[in-house]
Design an enzyme around this catalytic site. Structure first.
Site, PDB file in Angstrom:
ATOM      1  N   LEU A 223     149.682  95.391  84.567  1.00 56.76           N
ATOM      2  CA  LEU A 223     150.153  94.169  83.929  1.00 56.76           C
ATOM      3  C   LEU A 223     150.804  93.310  85.002  1.00 56.76           C
ATOM      4  O   LEU A 223     151.417  93.829  85.941  1.00 56.76           O
ATOM      5  CB  LEU A 223     151.179  94.470  82.834  1.00 56.76           C
ATOM      6  CG  LEU A 223     150.694  95.215  81.583  1.00 56.76           C
ATOM      7  CD1 LEU A 223     151.871  95.536  80.674  1.00 56.76           C
ATOM      8  CD2 LEU A 223     149.645  94.414  80.830  1.00 56.76           C
ATOM      9  N   ASP A 224     150.666  91.990  84.869  1.00 56.29           N
ATOM     10  CA  ASP A 224     151.342  91.087  85.794  1.00 56.29           C
ATOM     11  C   ASP A 224     152.838  91.387  85.799  1.00 56.29           C
ATOM     12  O   ASP A 224     153.401  91.853  84.804  1.00 56.29           O
ATOM     13  CB  ASP A 224     151.136  89.630  85.383  1.00 56.29           C
ATOM     14  CG  ASP A 224     149.683  89.200  85.497  1.00 56.29           C
ATOM     15  OD1 ASP A 224     148.933  89.834  86.256  1.00 56.29           O
ATOM     16  OD2 ASP A 224     149.304  88.224  84.818  1.00 56.29           O
ATOM     17  N   LYS A 225     153.491  91.077  86.899  1.00 55.67           N
ATOM     18  CA  LYS A 225     154.924  91.324  87.034  1.00 55.67           C
ATOM     19  C   LYS A 225     155.707  90.688  85.889  1.00 55.67           C
ATOM     20  O   LYS A 225     156.629  91.294  85.332  1.00 55.67           O
ATOM     21  CB  LYS A 225     155.419  90.769  88.376  1.00 55.67           C
ATOM     22  CG  LYS A 225     156.910  90.933  88.608  1.00 55.67           C
ATOM     23  CD  LYS A 225     157.327  90.361  89.962  1.00 55.67           C
ATOM     24  CE  LYS A 225     158.836  90.482  90.170  1.00 55.67           C
ATOM     25  NZ  LYS A 225     159.256  89.925  91.489  1.00 55.67           N
TER      26      LYS A 225
END
Length: 287
Positions: free
Chosen positions: A133-135
């Site tokens: 998942l993106d940060k």
């Protein structure tokens, strides 16, 4: 490492060789050592590779350390791990917003993978990344707990047998109850962090959107998204492209305030060994 797996009731009879190669995706080199060391047993008895296995058989595999060398991973803080589901083979966590999924440099120790490594260390287990998942994105994320199950989970992801539903809050009023966005996504030539709609050179991306509710006072819409493809920043780029960027998006919103309002709300998959349907729901924090 020793793993014992009971074959499910709907298992189709096949040879040990086909089970290891076709069903469990054991690498050729590892299959070779399992065979010559006689490290496969069925119902407690040593099994040759041409033996047939059937439903409810108990298959035990014994691996040596050199079969699956363990990577070096710095340990983080185990208290930062929130478990949604866990068994011997896999674990699903609720990732906080603002935390990277995995390190990009060998000296990093504050990513979710580092924290999970610390959580699993007392059990002599080790995490492996299945997807990311993106940060800025929070929510349900799946990890393997041993290298044996990793390629099996990877195949489930690749063949779209892992269902993920995202929740987002976007700017403006999305008047349609549902829509599907089909637009190609490519790299932004001017900003390496970003992706753009690129119908000529980009990769096809498909996002299904369902409206949940509209907040007239704040002029924002709560939606759910299901991905048919898995491009980098796909939901963020697609929603910005139709004039409804995600609130708080530091890359794709002209006036970002607060955290990125994107959350991996649900993750479903059939367990790779038991067939049991696993449903993990991650309740978002304060929006």
């Amino acid at each position: 490492m020793e793993l014992s797996i009971q074959l499910p009731q709907n298992f189709k009879e096949q040879s040990v060789r086909d089970l290891l190669e076709q069903e469990w995706l054991v690498p050729r080199k590892v299959r070779h050592f399992l065979r010559i060391r006689k490290n496969v047993s069925v119902n407690g008895e040593p099994a040759l590779f041409h033996f047939l296995v059937k439903a409810c058989d108990l298959v035990t595999l014994t691996f040596e350390p050199e079969d699956y060398p363990r990577p070096v991973q710095l340990l983080g803080d185990p208290t930062k791990v929130t478990v949604l589901f866990e068994d011997e083979h896999l674990i699903i966590l609720n990732k906080p917003a603002g935390m990277k999924t995995h390190p990009n440099q060998p000296d990093e120790n504050k990513t979710l993978l580092n924290h999970l490594a610390a959580y699993l260390a007392p059990k002599n287990q080790f995490p492996y990344v299945v997807h990311r998942l993106d940060k800025e994105t929070s929510g349900a994320i799946l990890f393997a707990k041993n290298p044996f199950v990793l390629p099996i989970l990877g195949r489930l992801l690749e063949t779209k047998q892992i269902f993920r539903r995202y929740q987002a809050i976007i700017s403006g009023n999305l008047s349609k109850e549902s829509l599907t966005i089909r637009k190609k996504i490519g790299r932004d030539r001017h900003d390496r962090r970003k992706r753009v709609i690129d119908e000529r050179k980009g990769d096809m991306a498909i996002t299904h959107v369902q409206t949940n509710s509209y907040d007239k006072e704040k002029n924002r819409t709560s939606i759910y998204c299901i991905l048919e493809t898995g491009r980098t920043h796909q939901i963020r780029v697609h929603l910005e492209s139709i004039g409804h960027p995600i609130i708080g998006d530091p890359l794709y919103h002209q006036n970002p305030k607060g955290r990125l309002m994107l959350h991996a709300y649900e993750l479903h998959l059939a367990h790779p060994f038991t067939g049991e349907m696993i449903v993990a729901t991650a309740i978002p924090g304060l929006w």
